[in-house]
Design an enzyme around this catalytic site. Structure first.
Site, PDB file in Angstrom:
ATOM      1  N   LYS A  13       0.840  -1.213   0.000  1.00  0.00           N
ATOM      2  CA  LYS A  13       0.000   0.000   0.000  1.00  0.00           C
ATOM      3  C   LYS A  13       0.868   1.254   0.000  1.00  0.00           C
ATOM      4  O   LYS A  13       0.646   2.167  -0.787  1.00  0.00           O
ATOM      5  CB  LYS A  13      -0.926   0.039   1.229  1.00  0.00           C
ATOM      6  CG  LYS A  13      -1.875  -1.129   1.348  1.00  0.00           C
ATOM      7  CD  LYS A  13      -2.846  -0.955   2.501  1.00  0.00           C
ATOM      8  CE  LYS A  13      -2.211  -0.946   3.886  1.00  0.00           C
ATOM      9  NZ  LYS A  13      -1.654  -2.250   4.315  1.00  0.00           N
ATOM     10  N   ARG A  88      -9.349   1.020   9.218  1.00  0.00           N
ATOM     11  CA  ARG A  88      -9.002  -0.374   9.456  1.00  0.00           C
ATOM     12  C   ARG A  88     -10.153  -1.124  10.101  1.00  0.00           C
ATOM     13  O   ARG A  88     -10.043  -2.333  10.313  1.00  0.00           O
ATOM     14  CB  ARG A  88      -7.793  -0.439  10.394  1.00  0.00           C
ATOM     15  CG  ARG A  88      -6.459  -0.662   9.668  1.00  0.00           C
ATOM     16  CD  ARG A  88      -5.392  -0.581  10.721  1.00  0.00           C
ATOM     17  NE  ARG A  88      -4.175  -1.284  10.427  1.00  0.00           N
ATOM     18  CZ  ARG A  88      -3.131  -0.733   9.822  1.00  0.00           C
ATOM     19  NH1 ARG A  88      -3.197   0.485   9.360  1.00  0.00           N
ATOM     20  NH2 ARG A  88      -2.017  -1.425   9.677  1.00  0.00           N
ATOM     21  N   ARG A 123      11.364  -6.467   4.463  1.00  0.00           N
ATOM     22  CA  ARG A 123      11.022  -5.047   4.419  1.00  0.00           C
ATOM     23  C   ARG A 123      11.980  -4.210   5.277  1.00  0.00           C
ATOM     24  O   ARG A 123      12.404  -4.626   6.343  1.00  0.00           O
ATOM     25  CB  ARG A 123       9.584  -4.859   4.928  1.00  0.00           C
ATOM     26  CG  ARG A 123       9.148  -3.424   4.838  1.00  0.00           C
ATOM     27  CD  ARG A 123       7.681  -3.319   4.706  1.00  0.00           C
ATOM     28  NE  ARG A 123       7.007  -3.435   5.998  1.00  0.00           N
ATOM     29  CZ  ARG A 123       5.731  -3.108   6.131  1.00  0.00           C
ATOM     30  NH1 ARG A 123       5.020  -2.691   5.101  1.00  0.00           N
ATOM     31  NH2 ARG A 123       5.146  -3.239   7.295  1.00  0.00           N
ATOM     32  N   ARG A 156      11.372  -2.725  10.866  1.00  0.00           N
ATOM     33  CA  ARG A 156      10.327  -2.284  11.808  1.00  0.00           C
ATOM     34  C   ARG A 156      10.140  -3.333  12.900  1.00  0.00           C
ATOM     35  O   ARG A 156      10.104  -4.522  12.612  1.00  0.00           O
ATOM     36  CB  ARG A 156       9.012  -2.104  11.051  1.00  0.00           C
ATOM     37  CG  ARG A 156       8.825  -0.715  10.543  1.00  0.00           C
ATOM     38  CD  ARG A 156       7.658  -0.619   9.620  1.00  0.00           C
ATOM     39  NE  ARG A 156       6.394  -1.080  10.199  1.00  0.00           N
ATOM     40  CZ  ARG A 156       5.216  -0.898   9.604  1.00  0.00           C
ATOM     41  NH1 ARG A 156       5.143  -0.263   8.463  1.00  0.00           N
ATOM     42  NH2 ARG A 156       4.106  -1.345  10.172  1.00  0.00           N
ATOM     43  N   ARG A 167      -0.685  -9.379  13.365  1.00  0.00           N
ATOM     44  CA  ARG A 167      -1.224  -8.302  12.516  1.00  0.00           C
ATOM     45  C   ARG A 167      -2.110  -8.879  11.420  1.00  0.00           C
ATOM     46  O   ARG A 167      -3.132  -8.292  11.067  1.00  0.00           O
ATOM     47  CB  ARG A 167      -0.077  -7.481  11.902  1.00  0.00           C
ATOM     48  CG  ARG A 167       0.643  -6.637  12.948  1.00  0.00           C
ATOM     49  CD  ARG A 167       1.960  -6.114  12.430  1.00  0.00           C
ATOM     50  NE  ARG A 167       1.807  -5.141  11.372  1.00  0.00           N
ATOM     51  CZ  ARG A 167       2.761  -4.831  10.489  1.00  0.00           C
ATOM     52  NH1 ARG A 167       3.918  -5.460  10.530  1.00  0.00           N
ATOM     53  NH2 ARG A 167       2.552  -3.915   9.590  1.00  0.00           N
TER      54      ARG A 167
HETATM   55  P1  AMP Z   1       0.931   0.313   9.226  1.00  0.00           P
HETATM   56  O1  AMP Z   1       2.150   1.145   9.009  1.00  0.00           O
HETATM   57  O2  AMP Z   1      -0.255   0.805   8.425  1.00  0.00           O
HETATM   58  O3  AMP Z   1       1.184  -1.167   9.025  1.00  0.00           O
HETATM   59  O4  AMP Z   1       0.524   0.507  10.764  1.00  0.00           O
HETATM   60  C1  AMP Z   1       1.400   0.106  11.820  1.00  0.00           C
HETATM   61  C2  AMP Z   1       0.631  -0.007  13.117  1.00  0.00           C
HETATM   62  O5  AMP Z   1       0.042   1.274  13.442  1.00  0.00           O
HETATM   63  C3  AMP Z   1      -0.548  -0.974  13.088  1.00  0.00           C
HETATM   64  O6  AMP Z   1      -0.141  -2.335  13.323  1.00  0.00           O
HETATM   65  C4  AMP Z   1      -1.403  -0.413  14.234  1.00  0.00           C
HETATM   66  O7  AMP Z   1      -0.852  -0.750  15.490  1.00  0.00           O
HETATM   67  C5  AMP Z   1      -1.228   1.093  14.055  1.00  0.00           C
HETATM   68  N1  AMP Z   1      -2.255   1.657  13.126  1.00  0.00           N
HETATM   69  C6  AMP Z   1      -2.043   2.234  11.896  1.00  0.00           C
HETATM   70  N2  AMP Z   1      -3.192   2.643  11.348  1.00  0.00           N
HETATM   71  C7  AMP Z   1      -4.173   2.333  12.238  1.00  0.00           C
HETATM   72  C8  AMP Z   1      -5.593   2.485  12.243  1.00  0.00           C
HETATM   73  N3  AMP Z   1      -6.246   3.024  11.202  1.00  0.00           N
HETATM   74  N4  AMP Z   1      -6.268   2.067  13.337  1.00  0.00           N
HETATM   75  C9  AMP Z   1      -5.632   1.513  14.394  1.00  0.00           C
HETATM   76  N5  AMP Z   1      -4.313   1.311  14.448  1.00  0.00           N
HETATM   77  C10 AMP Z   1      -3.563   1.718  13.387  1.00  0.00           C
END
Ligand code: AMP
Length: 211
Positions: A13, A88, A123, A156, A167
């Site tokens: 994404k 989400r 990654r 990460r 996740r």
């Molecule tokens: P991402 O970089 O999108 O994979 O997000 C990393 C982490 O941030 C996720 O595993 C969640 O812990 C938190 N996170 C990101 N976006 C959201 C969201 N829309 N709602 C809740 N937690 C989020």
């Protein structure tokens, strides 16, 4: 155009959003990147989000919706934006509607769990500017430092295999139902994730009608 990039963690994404962002000259808004930044700066939101992000759980709505609302109010979002990692959950999608945010298209990047696990193990992320890389699919030009700012590339914490599994579980349970939600609104477009980033980009641009 207001676009949502939807899909499991590691589907690509962020990478595709960055490409579309340049083509359309609209910002990408990644709630994950904003949360990581808030955690780094130890802001109040960052402190409340840290344990959730580290364990791969969803950050409570009041924190993440608050951060997003402030960002969408900024001037550069007036001509459109790309959301990466938000919404989400169905309540988050409903929160967008309550904010009177109209979404034109939801691009769902379809990638199997097996591929996700393989991809996330390779990654990398720039420690300074957050730009994403992959050792095999999207390596930095000089092999070790960020192309954009020369920053150090790191893994990460939440790309650890045990956290990835959690996740993915969270994605299937809480996020995937959004596909039916947006399909019923007639704005969901599915993109089958390809091995090569450039091939997924072709499909993405075609879905947006901007080849
Ligand atoms: P991402 O970089 O999108 O994979 O997000 C990393 C982490 O941030 C996720 O595993 C969640 O812990 C938190 N996170 C990101 N976006 C959201 C969201 N829309 N709602 C809740 N937690 C989020």
């Amino acid at each position: 155009m207001n676009i949502i990039f939807f899909g499991p963690p590691g589907a690509g994404k962020g990478t595709q959003a960055e490409i579309v962002s340049k083509r359309l000259q609209i910002p990408t808004i990644s709630t994950g990147a904003m949360l990581r930044e808030a955690i780094k700066k130890e802001t109040a939101s960052g402190l409340s989000a840290k344990s959730y992000v580290d364990s791969g759980a969803l950050v409570p709505n009041e924190v993440v919706i608050g951060i997003l609302k402030d960002r969408l109010a900024e001037e550069d979002c007036k001509n459109g934006f790309i959301l990466d990692g938000f919404p989400r959950t169905i309540p988050q999608a409903e929160a967008l509607e309550k904010m009177d945010i109209r979404i034109d298209v939801v691009l769902s990047l379809e990638v199997s769990d097996e591929t996700i696990v393989e991809r996330l193990s390779g990654r990398r992320l720039c420690a300074s500017c957050g730009n994403p890389y992959h050792v095999k699919y999207n390596p930095p030009k000089d092999g070790s430092r960020c192309d954009k700012c020369g920053g150090e590339l790191i893994v990460r914490r939440d790309d650890d295999p045990a956290v990835v599994k959690s996740r993915l579980d969270t994605y299937h349970e809480e996020t995937e139902p959004l596909k039916a939600y947006y399909e019923s609104k007639g704005i969901l477009k599915k993109i089958i994730g390809q091995e090569e980033v450039a091939d997924t980009t072709k499909l993405t641009l075609a879905a947006l009608g901007i080849e």
